[in-house]
Design a protein around this motif. Structure first.
Motif, PDB file in Angstrom:
ATOM      1  N   LYS A  59      56.877  38.099  41.582  1.00  0.00           N
ATOM      2  CA  LYS A  59      56.955  39.567  41.456  1.00  0.00           C
ATOM      3  C   LYS A  59      55.670  40.207  41.962  1.00  0.00           C
ATOM      4  O   LYS A  59      55.706  41.238  42.643  1.00  0.00           O
ATOM      5  N   LEU A  60      54.531  39.613  41.643  1.00  0.00           N
ATOM      6  CA  LEU A  60      53.262  40.143  42.146  1.00  0.00           C
ATOM      7  C   LEU A  60      53.223  40.088  43.663  1.00  0.00           C
ATOM      8  O   LEU A  60      52.756  41.030  44.316  1.00  0.00           O
ATOM      9  N   ARG A  61      53.717  38.996  44.246  1.00  0.00           N
ATOM     10  CA  ARG A  61      53.776  38.882  45.710  1.00  0.00           C
ATOM     11  C   ARG A  61      54.645  39.984  46.283  1.00  0.00           C
ATOM     12  O   ARG A  61      54.307  40.574  47.315  1.00  0.00           O
ATOM     13  N   THR A  62      55.765  40.263  45.633  1.00  0.00           N
ATOM     14  CA  THR A  62      56.671  41.309  46.107  1.00  0.00           C
ATOM     15  C   THR A  62      55.994  42.672  46.113  1.00  0.00           C
ATOM     16  O   THR A  62      56.270  43.500  46.977  1.00  0.00           O
ATOM     17  N   THR A  63      55.090  42.897  45.179  1.00  0.00           N
ATOM     18  CA  THR A  63      54.376  44.180  45.140  1.00  0.00           C
ATOM     19  C   THR A  63      53.399  44.322  46.292  1.00  0.00           C
ATOM     20  O   THR A  63      52.918  45.424  46.560  1.00  0.00           O
ATOM     21  N   GLY A  64      53.073  43.218  46.943  1.00  0.00           N
ATOM     22  CA  GLY A  64      52.078  43.247  47.999  1.00  0.00           C
ATOM     23  C   GLY A  64      50.675  42.977  47.495  1.00  0.00           C
ATOM     24  O   GLY A  64      49.705  43.116  48.247  1.00  0.00           O
ATOM     25  N   MET A  65      50.546  42.573  46.237  1.00  0.00           N
ATOM     26  CA  MET A  65      49.229  42.256  45.693  1.00  0.00           C
ATOM     27  C   MET A  65      48.601  41.137  46.519  1.00  0.00           C
ATOM     28  O   MET A  65      49.289  40.185  46.901  1.00  0.00           O
ATOM     29  N   VAL A  71      44.852  35.669  42.132  1.00  0.00           N
ATOM     30  CA  VAL A  71      43.980  34.617  41.590  1.00  0.00           C
ATOM     31  C   VAL A  71      43.076  35.209  40.518  1.00  0.00           C
ATOM     32  O   VAL A  71      42.867  34.601  39.456  1.00  0.00           O
ATOM     33  N   ARG A  72      42.545  36.388  40.771  1.00  0.00           N
ATOM     34  CA  ARG A  72      41.693  37.050  39.771  1.00  0.00           C
ATOM     35  C   ARG A  72      42.486  37.285  38.485  1.00  0.00           C
ATOM     36  O   ARG A  72      41.980  37.052  37.387  1.00  0.00           O
ATOM     37  N   TYR A  73      43.715  37.756  38.617  1.00  0.00           N
ATOM     38  CA  TYR A  73      44.558  37.979  37.439  1.00  0.00           C
ATOM     39  C   TYR A  73      44.759  36.663  36.673  1.00  0.00           C
ATOM     40  O   TYR A  73      44.634  36.627  35.449  1.00  0.00           O
ATOM     41  N   ALA A  74      45.030  35.588  37.401  1.00  0.00           N
ATOM     42  CA  ALA A  74      45.226  34.278  36.758  1.00  0.00           C
ATOM     43  C   ALA A  74      43.956  33.842  36.022  1.00  0.00           C
ATOM     44  O   ALA A  74      44.027  33.311  34.910  1.00  0.00           O
ATOM     45  N   GLU A  75      42.803  34.091  36.632  1.00  0.00           N
ATOM     46  CA  GLU A  75      41.529  33.758  35.977  1.00  0.00           C
ATOM     47  C   GLU A  75      41.374  34.557  34.690  1.00  0.00           C
ATOM     48  O   GLU A  75      40.911  34.023  33.668  1.00  0.00           O
ATOM     49  N   LEU A  76      41.730  35.828  34.734  1.00  0.00           N
ATOM     50  CA  LEU A  76      41.618  36.684  33.554  1.00  0.00           C
ATOM     51  C   LEU A  76      42.543  36.200  32.438  1.00  0.00           C
ATOM     52  O   LEU A  76      42.167  36.198  31.267  1.00  0.00           O
ATOM     53  N   ARG A  88      45.033  44.968  32.650  1.00  0.00           N
ATOM     54  CA  ARG A  88      45.810  46.205  32.696  1.00  0.00           C
ATOM     55  C   ARG A  88      45.390  47.061  33.889  1.00  0.00           C
ATOM     56  O   ARG A  88      46.228  47.583  34.619  1.00  0.00           O
ATOM     57  N   GLU A  89      44.069  47.185  34.109  1.00  0.00           N
ATOM     58  CA  GLU A  89      43.569  47.986  35.227  1.00  0.00           C
ATOM     59  C   GLU A  89      44.055  47.427  36.562  1.00  0.00           C
ATOM     60  O   GLU A  89      44.447  48.192  37.447  1.00  0.00           O
ATOM     61  N   LEU A  90      44.029  46.123  36.696  1.00  0.00           N
ATOM     62  CA  LEU A  90      44.497  45.490  37.928  1.00  0.00           C
ATOM     63  C   LEU A  90      45.976  45.775  38.152  1.00  0.00           C
ATOM     64  O   LEU A  90      46.400  46.141  39.258  1.00  0.00           O
ATOM     65  N   LEU A  91      46.771  45.648  37.101  1.00  0.00           N
ATOM     66  CA  LEU A  91      48.213  45.922  37.215  1.00  0.00           C
ATOM     67  C   LEU A  91      48.487  47.403  37.445  1.00  0.00           C
ATOM     68  O   LEU A  91      49.388  47.758  38.218  1.00  0.00           O
ATOM     69  N   GLU A  92      47.711  48.274  36.812  1.00  0.00           N
ATOM     70  CA  GLU A  92      47.896  49.712  37.028  1.00  0.00           C
ATOM     71  C   GLU A  92      47.569  50.095  38.464  1.00  0.00           C
ATOM     72  O   GLU A  92      48.263  50.914  39.065  1.00  0.00           O
ATOM     73  N   ARG A  93      46.513  49.511  39.020  1.00  0.00           N
ATOM     74  CA  ARG A  93      46.160  49.787  40.416  1.00  0.00           C
ATOM     75  C   ARG A  93      47.291  49.326  41.341  1.00  0.00           C
ATOM     76  O   ARG A  93      47.688  50.040  42.271  1.00  0.00           O
ATOM     77  N   THR A  94      47.839  48.157  41.057  1.00  0.00           N
ATOM     78  CA  THR A  94      48.943  47.642  41.864  1.00  0.00           C
ATOM     79  C   THR A  94      50.164  48.540  41.729  1.00  0.00           C
ATOM     80  O   THR A  94      50.832  48.847  42.724  1.00  0.00           O
ATOM     81  N   ARG A  95      50.450  48.995  40.507  1.00  0.00           N
ATOM     82  CA  ARG A  95      51.593  49.897  40.294  1.00  0.00           C
ATOM     83  C   ARG A  95      51.418  51.172  41.113  1.00  0.00           C
ATOM     84  O   ARG A  95      52.360  51.651  41.734  1.00  0.00           O
ATOM     85  N   HIS A  96      50.202  51.717  41.138  1.00  0.00           N
ATOM     86  CA  HIS A  96      49.934  52.932  41.914  1.00  0.00           C
ATOM     87  C   HIS A  96      50.212  52.677  43.407  1.00  0.00           C
ATOM     88  O   HIS A  96      50.834  53.512  44.081  1.00  0.00           O
ATOM     89  N   GLU A  97      49.754  51.530  43.911  1.00  0.00           N
ATOM     90  CA  GLU A  97      49.991  51.182  45.312  1.00  0.00           C
ATOM     91  C   GLU A  97      51.479  51.017  45.606  1.00  0.00           C
ATOM     92  O   GLU A  97      51.963  51.458  46.651  1.00  0.00           O
ATOM     93  N   VAL A  98      52.209  50.401  44.685  1.00  0.00           N
ATOM     94  CA  VAL A  98      53.659  50.228  44.862  1.00  0.00           C
ATOM     95  C   VAL A  98      54.349  51.587  44.881  1.00  0.00           C
ATOM     96  O   VAL A  98      55.199  51.851  45.741  1.00  0.00           O
ATOM     97  N   ARG A  99      53.971  52.472  43.963  1.00  0.00           N
ATOM     98  CA  ARG A  99      54.583  53.805  43.935  1.00  0.00           C
ATOM     99  C   ARG A  99      54.291  54.575  45.222  1.00  0.00           C
ATOM    100  O   ARG A  99      55.154  55.298  45.720  1.00  0.00           O
ATOM    101  N   SER A 100      53.108  54.422  45.759  1.00  0.00           N
ATOM    102  CA  SER A 100      52.766  55.087  47.023  1.00  0.00           C
ATOM    103  C   SER A 100      53.637  54.556  48.157  1.00  0.00           C
ATOM    104  O   SER A 100      54.143  55.322  48.977  1.00  0.00           O
TER     105      SER A 100
END
Length: 130
Positions: A59-65, A71-76, A88-100
Motif C-alpha cells: 500500500k505504501l508503494r502504491t502511494t508513491g512513497m 525504510v525509515r518508517y520500518a526503522e521507526l 504519524r507525520e511521515l504518513l500524514e505527509r504521504t497522505r497529503h502527497e496522495v491527495r495532491s
C-alpha cells in the motif's frame, strides 16, 4: 510466536504476494522487512504477521512513497512506541502527497472526459448529416 503458527517459505510468499524472491530478499537486506525467522537449515520462514507487513508495504508503494521513507518508517516501527509522532507525520505527509496527485488526476480526467464527449458529439452530428 506459537509452535502452531503457520509459516511460509519464500516460494509460498512469492505466490501469495506476487513479489519476487529477489524483491523479498532485497526488502530484508535494506531493512524494509523485519527479521524473518529461519528454519534449522537456514530457509526463511515467513509468518502471517510478515505477510500483513508486506501487504502494508504494498500500500505504501502504491502511494508513491519512496523506498527511503518506507525504510525509515520500518526503522521507526522497530524503535517502538516512542516514535508514534514521527510515524504519524511521515504518513500524514504521504497522505497529503496522495491527495495532491488525486486532485491532479481528477483534473486530467475531467479534460479527457470533455474531449471524449466532444468527439462523441462530432461523431453523432456527422452521422445525422449523412
Amino acid at each position: 510466536m506459537s509452535l502452531t503458527e503457520t509459516r511460509y517459505t519464500i516460494s509460498e510468499v512469492e505466490a501469495r504476494t506476487g513479489l519476487t524472491q529477489h524483491t523479498l530478499r532485497w526488502y530484508e537486506r535494506i531493512g524494509l522487512m523485519p527479521h524473518v525467522d529461519r528454519s534449522h537449515s537456514g530457509q526463511r520462514r515467513f509468518s502471517e504477521r510478515d505477510l500483513d507487513w508486506l501487504a502494508f508495504v504494498g500500500k505504501l508503494r502504491t502511494t508513491g512513497m519512496s523506498v527511503a521513507d518506507m525504510v525509515r518508517y520500518a526503522e521507526l516501527v522497530r524503535a517502538g512506541e516512542g516514535t508514534f509522532d514521527e510515524r504519524r507525520e511521515l504518513l500524514e505527509r504521504t497522505r497529503h502527497e496522495v491527495r495532491s496527485r488525486i486532485a491532479e488526476l481528477t483534473d486530467a480526467l475531467a479534460v479527457l472526459d470533455f474531449k471524449i464527449g466532444t468527439y462523441a458529439m462530432s461523431t453523432v452530428a456527422g452521422k445525422a448529416e449523412q
